[in-house]
Scaffold this motif. Structure first.
Motif, PDB file in Angstrom:
ATOM      1  N   ILE A  50       0.827  -1.210   0.000  1.00  0.00           N
ATOM      2  CA  ILE A  50       0.000   0.000   0.000  1.00  0.00           C
ATOM      3  C   ILE A  50       0.863   1.263   0.000  1.00  0.00           C
ATOM      4  CG2 ILE A  50      -2.113  -0.990   0.981  1.00  0.00           C
ATOM      5  CD1 ILE A  50      -1.222   0.247   3.685  1.00  0.00           C
ATOM      6  N   GLY A  51       2.168   1.076  -0.279  1.00  0.00           N
ATOM      7  CA  GLY A  51       3.017   2.243  -0.470  1.00  0.00           C
ATOM      8  C   GLY A  51       3.631   2.781   0.808  1.00  0.00           C
ATOM      9  N   SER A  52       3.279   2.201   1.949  1.00  0.00           N
ATOM     10  CA  SER A  52       3.918   2.634   3.190  1.00  0.00           C
ATOM     11  C   SER A  52       5.246   1.881   3.315  1.00  0.00           C
ATOM     12  CB  SER A  52       3.015   2.304   4.381  1.00  0.00           C
ATOM     13  OG  SER A  52       2.717   0.927   4.408  1.00  0.00           O
ATOM     14  N   THR A  53       6.059   2.311   4.271  1.00  0.00           N
ATOM     15  CA  THR A  53       7.274   1.552   4.517  1.00  0.00           C
ATOM     16  C   THR A  53       7.105   0.788   5.816  1.00  0.00           C
ATOM     17  OG1 THR A  53       8.264   3.410   5.673  1.00  0.00           O
ATOM     18  CG2 THR A  53       8.763   3.184   3.327  1.00  0.00           C
ATOM     19  N   LYS A  54       7.940  -0.199   5.988  1.00  0.00           N
ATOM     20  CA  LYS A  54       7.838  -1.032   7.179  1.00  0.00           C
ATOM     21  C   LYS A  54       9.250  -1.336   7.656  1.00  0.00           C
ATOM     22  CE  LYS A  54       6.716  -5.863   8.128  1.00  0.00           C
ATOM     23  NZ  LYS A  54       6.425  -5.876   9.538  1.00  0.00           N
ATOM     24  N   ASN A  55       9.443  -1.246   8.983  1.00  0.00           N
ATOM     25  CA  ASN A  55      10.734  -1.594   9.576  1.00  0.00           C
ATOM     26  C   ASN A  55      10.913  -3.103   9.561  1.00  0.00           C
ATOM     27  OD1 ASN A  55      11.933   0.755  10.380  1.00  0.00           O
ATOM     28  ND2 ASN A  55      10.991   0.768  12.419  1.00  0.00           N
ATOM     29  N   TYR A  76      -1.428   2.618  -5.297  1.00  0.00           N
ATOM     30  CA  TYR A  76      -1.230   2.885  -3.866  1.00  0.00           C
ATOM     31  C   TYR A  76       0.194   3.391  -3.622  1.00  0.00           C
ATOM     32  CZ  TYR A  76      -5.520   0.523  -2.315  1.00  0.00           C
ATOM     33  OH  TYR A  76      -6.823   0.174  -2.077  1.00  0.00           O
ATOM     34  N   ILE A  77       1.144   2.835  -4.385  1.00  0.00           N
ATOM     35  CA  ILE A  77       2.545   3.214  -4.181  1.00  0.00           C
ATOM     36  C   ILE A  77       2.841   4.536  -4.880  1.00  0.00           C
ATOM     37  CG2 ILE A  77       4.940   2.515  -4.578  1.00  0.00           C
ATOM     38  CD1 ILE A  77       3.777  -0.434  -4.493  1.00  0.00           C
ATOM     39  N   THR A  78       2.410   4.644  -6.136  1.00  0.00           N
ATOM     40  CA  THR A  78       2.770   5.864  -6.876  1.00  0.00           C
ATOM     41  C   THR A  78       2.104   7.105  -6.285  1.00  0.00           C
ATOM     42  OG1 THR A  78       1.050   5.350  -8.493  1.00  0.00           O
ATOM     43  CG2 THR A  78       3.285   4.688  -9.037  1.00  0.00           C
ATOM     44  N   GLU A 113      12.127  -6.165  -4.555  1.00  0.00           N
ATOM     45  CA  GLU A 113      10.798  -6.772  -4.474  1.00  0.00           C
ATOM     46  C   GLU A 113       9.976  -6.157  -3.342  1.00  0.00           C
ATOM     47  OE1 GLU A 113      10.817 -11.325  -5.940  1.00  0.00           O
ATOM     48  OE2 GLU A 113      11.683 -11.026  -3.954  1.00  0.00           O
ATOM     49  N   ILE A 114       8.668  -6.186  -3.531  1.00  0.00           N
ATOM     50  CA  ILE A 114       7.722  -5.738  -2.502  1.00  0.00           C
ATOM     51  C   ILE A 114       6.930  -6.970  -2.049  1.00  0.00           C
ATOM     52  CG2 ILE A 114       5.702  -4.282  -2.053  1.00  0.00           C
ATOM     53  CD1 ILE A 114       6.689  -2.588  -4.528  1.00  0.00           C
ATOM     54  N   PRO A 115       7.034  -7.348  -0.760  1.00  0.00           N
ATOM     55  CA  PRO A 115       6.317  -8.553  -0.319  1.00  0.00           C
ATOM     56  C   PRO A 115       4.802  -8.369  -0.471  1.00  0.00           C
ATOM     57  CG  PRO A 115       7.177  -7.349   1.571  1.00  0.00           C
ATOM     58  CD  PRO A 115       7.729  -6.684   0.345  1.00  0.00           C
ATOM     59  N   THR A 116       4.113  -9.413  -0.880  1.00  0.00           N
ATOM     60  CA  THR A 116       2.677  -9.303  -1.122  1.00  0.00           C
ATOM     61  C   THR A 116       1.879 -10.045  -0.058  1.00  0.00           C
ATOM     62  OG1 THR A 116       2.769 -11.242  -2.522  1.00  0.00           O
ATOM     63  CG2 THR A 116       2.971  -9.119  -3.615  1.00  0.00           C
ATOM     64  N   PRO A 136      -6.398   6.835  -4.232  1.00  0.00           N
ATOM     65  CA  PRO A 136      -5.754   5.826  -3.383  1.00  0.00           C
ATOM     66  C   PRO A 136      -5.846   6.182  -1.895  1.00  0.00           C
ATOM     67  CG  PRO A 136      -4.399   6.254  -5.307  1.00  0.00           C
ATOM     68  CD  PRO A 136      -5.525   7.250  -5.349  1.00  0.00           C
ATOM     69  N   ASP A 137      -5.682   7.457  -1.562  1.00  0.00           N
ATOM     70  CA  ASP A 137      -5.763   7.850  -0.148  1.00  0.00           C
ATOM     71  C   ASP A 137      -7.150   7.602   0.431  1.00  0.00           C
ATOM     72  OD1 ASP A 137      -3.175   8.551   0.032  1.00  0.00           O
ATOM     73  OD2 ASP A 137      -3.489  10.728  -0.093  1.00  0.00           O
ATOM     74  N   GLU A 138      -8.174   7.969  -0.338  1.00  0.00           N
ATOM     75  CA  GLU A 138      -9.553   7.718   0.133  1.00  0.00           C
ATOM     76  C   GLU A 138      -9.760   6.221   0.329  1.00  0.00           C
ATOM     77  OE1 GLU A 138     -11.949  11.367  -2.120  1.00  0.00           O
ATOM     78  OE2 GLU A 138     -11.715   9.435  -3.113  1.00  0.00           O
ATOM     79  N   SER A 139      -9.238   5.456  -0.623  1.00  0.00           N
ATOM     80  CA  SER A 139      -9.414   4.022  -0.576  1.00  0.00           C
ATOM     81  C   SER A 139      -8.804   3.431   0.701  1.00  0.00           C
ATOM     82  CB  SER A 139      -8.780   3.426  -1.837  1.00  0.00           C
ATOM     83  OG  SER A 139      -8.629   2.063  -1.737  1.00  0.00           O
ATOM     84  N   ILE A 140      -7.614   3.891   1.075  1.00  0.00           N
ATOM     85  CA  ILE A 140      -6.960   3.394   2.290  1.00  0.00           C
ATOM     86  C   ILE A 140      -7.757   3.827   3.528  1.00  0.00           C
ATOM     87  CG2 ILE A 140      -4.873   3.524   3.727  1.00  0.00           C
ATOM     88  CD1 ILE A 140      -4.391   1.893   1.239  1.00  0.00           C
TER      89      ILE A 140
END
Lengths: 398, 516
Positions: A110-115, A149-151, A227-230, B469-473
């Motif tokens: 979803i485009g966020s980052t994760k530690n 979501y990422i872009t 890669e981005i884990p799914t 996308p933001d609304e969707s999240i």
């Protein structure tokens, strides 16, 4: 009934059970591992979260309460166990990298980052400096990956969609194992005329040798690739499991796969054998010592009835938070539910507290107080406690 | 296929001021039934609803089309109304009603004298009964508790409340009525003490629209008093919360009731692939502040288990609760308050329809519209009992064979909803809300309760440009929180395992937790 005898029998084929059995085997003990089936790590990101709740895993762990399983292992034990894990993954041909002192970032779907702490090489370049240009590749019809979501979250980013002919992550990953498919993909990728620093894809770069696939793509386009884990089923989770299983087989650990424990035989305060459900006759597996690594609720090591929580193999005493109304708080996103602390309490030697058994050790997410969801420490805790419990078990055996 | 006939229903109204004859507030069974009745009598109207159809008690009930037997002893008048409406709905709403039949089972210790009264009262009310031995009852429903004494067959049915609302609203729309879902009444316009219209907030565009009408009908169930007060009057009611649980399996093909005076947890209704068991009855003050208490779940599960033992071991996928809008009465026990209904003419241009139950929604609508046409001085007879609901032919129902058609691109594995169905709902129905997709396609109604497919459906919604996308999240977060409210009280066993997996996806893989 057929009977088989070992020094140590590990029950549970997840990360903690596998690390425990490898530790025992490396010390020369004849070891068997019993598993009901493929573990839940196949559903994970494949990364080793040691303590993702803070940027510095070891620093975060130092602040935990003394009854947290990590505190029982101690900092040196944790660091050593992670080194052992890195060594194993090198041997398996799926090298991981990372530093227990400092977390790194991976990108989520979803485009966020994760530690996270230790990552497979295919995710090493996910920790991007700000401002770099990112191009995301998606695949036609893929179910759980929506590149916008990422872009939408990264200023300098765009995406393209490739038709791999199959829509599932596992299906696409299998196609990347095929050299001619990879060549066609690279040709397509080179034809994309966009300025780019890095290329990200959902984690589908082959099931067997993702590092080579990534290297080949990276060389061809002259950019860093990651890669981005799914969402489950997860290719990097599956790769992690398969790699660990390969090493177990190489090191002579006897695997009883797809078979659950149906009964336990005790003599006084000693477990002598477990019986396995199999489609022909039942198998009796004898051991001098046993390690319980059957996991928490999802894996089935713990079972929550309507009013109480029980341990499913030895019926060990379980520390559980009060009544059912106290198991979950009202906030889904807190992760810090009472039930997260349920499990088997162990002493400094990882022997279950209050059990009437002396030659039994427990490790992994079945342990009480581990709070995996809120601390984000699942695989790290499995590695550290798996190795630690096995060391205690080895001491008992010698 | 999803129901496609709502096609132009969600098109935005271009003008902010709308004029009509009657405004109905509330899109439950009663409100939708009134809209259909008005349409068939040629009265122009608008219906406004703050959520989707069946948002209140209609969507939070058992989905039981009563034979009336349940009320035969305690409320004979309600029993007679039920059996009358039962026959009518079987005729006019075939695609909403599953003629399962029902059993009243008598367990050891349940009074035999009650059973005798029950049988004679059923006969008096015109409800057919047949007494079965335990053996014959077990032949019909093998999952029944084998120690039952006997069972009585009655014509209970299972009914789909959501579909019922949509089909009623369809006729209204077809005949030129306006249906505005997701429009919340924020004010009632009054001139010289008389209600002359409503101001509604379009929850999607945040536009405020004014609808002027000669008559306003308050069919808001538990919110009836609030709306009546906005109009300068009141509509005192007793509100009673009823909680239900959903099993992961269809453990019975017949409705199962306990043969004893109405009490908690004594009805089990099969619905599609699952069973619904309930209810409790707890007085409440505020219909917007209700939660299921885990103890209610235990109570209902324990009772259901006595009739169908497997209810104790099967997986429960969710609990939910609704508020019964009961007529105000002196009785302190909400079970003994009449399930009858009442129409209040507030003498200020507003009528409130209070009380009642899903099974008698049509009769309630008929009586309400009778009062309205009398006010208008028109002579128009009610036709809703004679004409089958329009639009039923387009309903495909649930057949697995139809759902397997799009097997290559399934979005919801539990309910076999494919991408084409979701896209159709988004594009041709103009749906803006994830809940609306779920209601119309059954997406997310299965064991994982939308744990996997909601993320996908929202991804599709943003790909089609309905949402950013933001609304969707944001919607995903809101959905997960709301979903958890329903799941939390019934979490143990395999459902707890499933939930921890879902948690590991959203808090682990997607890192949506708050502490991160």
């Amino acid at each position: 009934m057929s009977a088989y005898g070992y020094d140590a029998v590990v029950i549970g084929g997840g990360v903690s059970g596998i690390m425990a059995s490898l530790t025992l085997a490396s010390r020369g003990f004849k070891t068997a591992l019993v598993s009901r089936g493929d573990p839940v790590c196949c559903l994970s990101t494949g990364c080793i979260d040691v303590f993702s709740h803070s940027d510095e895993p070891l620093g975060g762990i130092r602040a935990l309460l003394p009854d947290h399983p990590y505190s029982l292992v101690g900092e040196k034990g944790i660091v050593d166990s992670l080194s052992f894990f890195l060594e194993i993954m090198g041997e398996a041909g799926l090298p991981y990298e990372g530093d227990p002192g400092r977390n790194r970032k991976i990108l989520t779907p979803i485009g966020s980052t994760k530690n996270t702490c230790l990552v497979p090489r295919t995710m090493a370049h996910a920790d991007m400096p700000p401002g770099e240009y990112l191009h995301v590749i998606s695949f036609q019809g893929i179910k759980d990956f929506f590149p916008s979501y990422i872009t939408s979250r990264h200023r300098n980013s765009t995406y393209s969609v490739y038709d791999a002919g199959v829509p599932t992550t596992l299906g696409i990953a299998a196609r990347f194992d095929d050299a001619s498919f990879l060549d066609a993909f690279i040709t397509w990728l080179r034809g994309l005329e966009i300025p780019l620093d890095r290329v990200a894809l959902p984690a589908v770069l082959g099931t067997i040798d993702p590092d080579s696939v990534m290297e080949k793509i990276s060389r061809a386009i002259g950019r860093k690739v990651f890669e981005i884990p799914t969402l489950p089923p997860s290719v990097p989770g599956l790769r992690l499991f398969r790699a660990l299983k390969r090493v177990m087989q190489n090191r002579g650990i006897h695997l009883y796969w797809g078979k659950g424990v149906t009964s336990v035989e005790c003599q006084g305060r000693t477990v002598e054998a477990v019986t396995l459900a199999t489609t022909g006759r039942a198998k009796r597996v004898q051991g001098r010592a046993f390690v319980l690594a059957t996991g928490s609720f999802v894996s089935g090591g713990l079972f929550a009835g309507r009013d109480s929580v029980r341990e499913t193999v030895f019926d060990l005493p379980v520390a559980a938070p009060g009544e059912r109304k106290d198991w979950f708080n009202t906030d889904f996103f807190s992760g810090a539910h009472g039930i997260e602390r349920a499990g088997v309490r162990v002493d400094r030697d990882f022997r279950p507290v209050g059990a009437k058994i002396d030659n039994l050790f427990a490790c992994g997410s079945i342990l009480a107080e581990c709070e995996i969801m809120s601390l984000q420490c699942g695989h790290g805790l499995a590695v550290a406690t798996g190795v630690a419990a096995a060391k205690s078990c080895a001491q008992e055996l010698s | 296929m999803v129901v496609t006939f709502f096609h132009d229903m969600f098109h935005e109204e271009s003008s902010y001021m709308i004029k009509t004859d009657v405004v109905i507030i509330g899109g439950g069974a009663t409100g939708c039934g009134i809209a259909r009745d008005l349409a068939l009598r040629g009265v122009h109207h608008y219906l406004v609803e703050k959520g989707d159809f069946a948002n209140g008690a209609t969507g939070a009930c058992h989905g039981l089309l009563h034979s009336g037997a349940r009320y035969a002893v305690t409320d004979p008048e309600a029993a007679r109304e039920c059996i009358g409406e039962n026959a009518i709905l079987r005729r006019i709403a075939r695609k909403c009603v599953e003629t399962t039949g029902g059993l009243f089972v008598r367990l050891p210790g349940d009074s035999k004298r009650y059973r005798d009264t029950f049988l004679s009262n059923c006969e008096e009310a015109g409800i057919s009964t047949e007494v079965l031995s335990a053996t014959r009852a077990l032949d019909l429903v093998p999952e029944l508790n084998p120690s039952i004494e006997e069972a009585v067959v009655v014509p209970d049915c299972s009914i789909d409340p959501f579909r019922l609302c949509m089909l009623n609203a369809f006729t209204s729309r077809h005949k030129g009525g306006g249906i505005l879902t997701h429009h919340k009444v924020i004010d009632i316009v009054r001139e010289r003490g008389r209600c002359t219209g409503v101001k509604v907030l379009d929850r999607f565009t945040s536009q405020i629209k004014e609808i002027r009408a000669k008559i306003i009908i308050n069919a808001t169930g538990a919110w009836g008093d609030t709306l009546a007060r906005m109009g300068g009057s009141d509509a005192p009611m007793t509100l009673s919360k009823g909680s239900l649980i959903i099993s992961n399996h269809r453990l019975t093909n017949m409705v199962i009731n306990r043969l004893r005076p109405p009490s908690d947890g004594d009805i089990i209704v099969p619905n599609e692939a699952v069973c619904l068991a309930g209810t409790t009855s707890i007085p409440v003050d505020d219909p917007d502040a209700i939660e299921v208490d885990p103890r209610e779940v235990d109570l209902v599960a324990t009772q259901a288990e006595q009739m169908l033992p497997r209810f104790g071991t099967t997986r429960l996928i969710r609990a939910y609760t609704g508020v019964r809008p009961l007529l105000k009465a002196e009785a302190s026990d909400s079970r003994s308050i009449s399930r009858g209904f009442k129409i209040i003419d507030h003498k200020n241009g507003m009528f409130s329809i209070l009380g009642g139950k899903l099974s008698t929604y049509r009769l309630m609508a008929e009586k309400t519209v009778d009062a309205v046409v009398e006010e208008f001085g028109i002579k128009a007879r009610c036709k809703t009992a004679d004409i089958p609901l329009d639009g039923q032919d387009e309903l495909s129902g649930y057949p697995l064979s139809k759902r397997l058609k799009g097997i290559d691109n399934i979005v919801c594995e539990c309910e076999l909803v494919d991408r084409a169905q979701v896209e159709n709902a988004i594009n041709s129905l103009g749906i803006q809300y994830i809940g609306d997709i779920q209601h119309r396609t059954r997406l997310g109604m299965g064991p994982c309760q939308g744990g996997f497919c909601t993320y996908r459906a929202l991804g599709i919604m943003q790909e089609t440009g309905r949402l950013t996308p933001d609304e969707s999240i944001e919607i995903l977060k809101h959905f997960l929180q709301r979903r958890f409210r329903g799941i939390r009280p019934a979490l143990w066993g395999d459902q707890l395992r499933e939930e921890q997996l879902v948690e590991s996806i959203y808090l682990g893989i997607l890192n949506m937790g708050q502490r991160a």
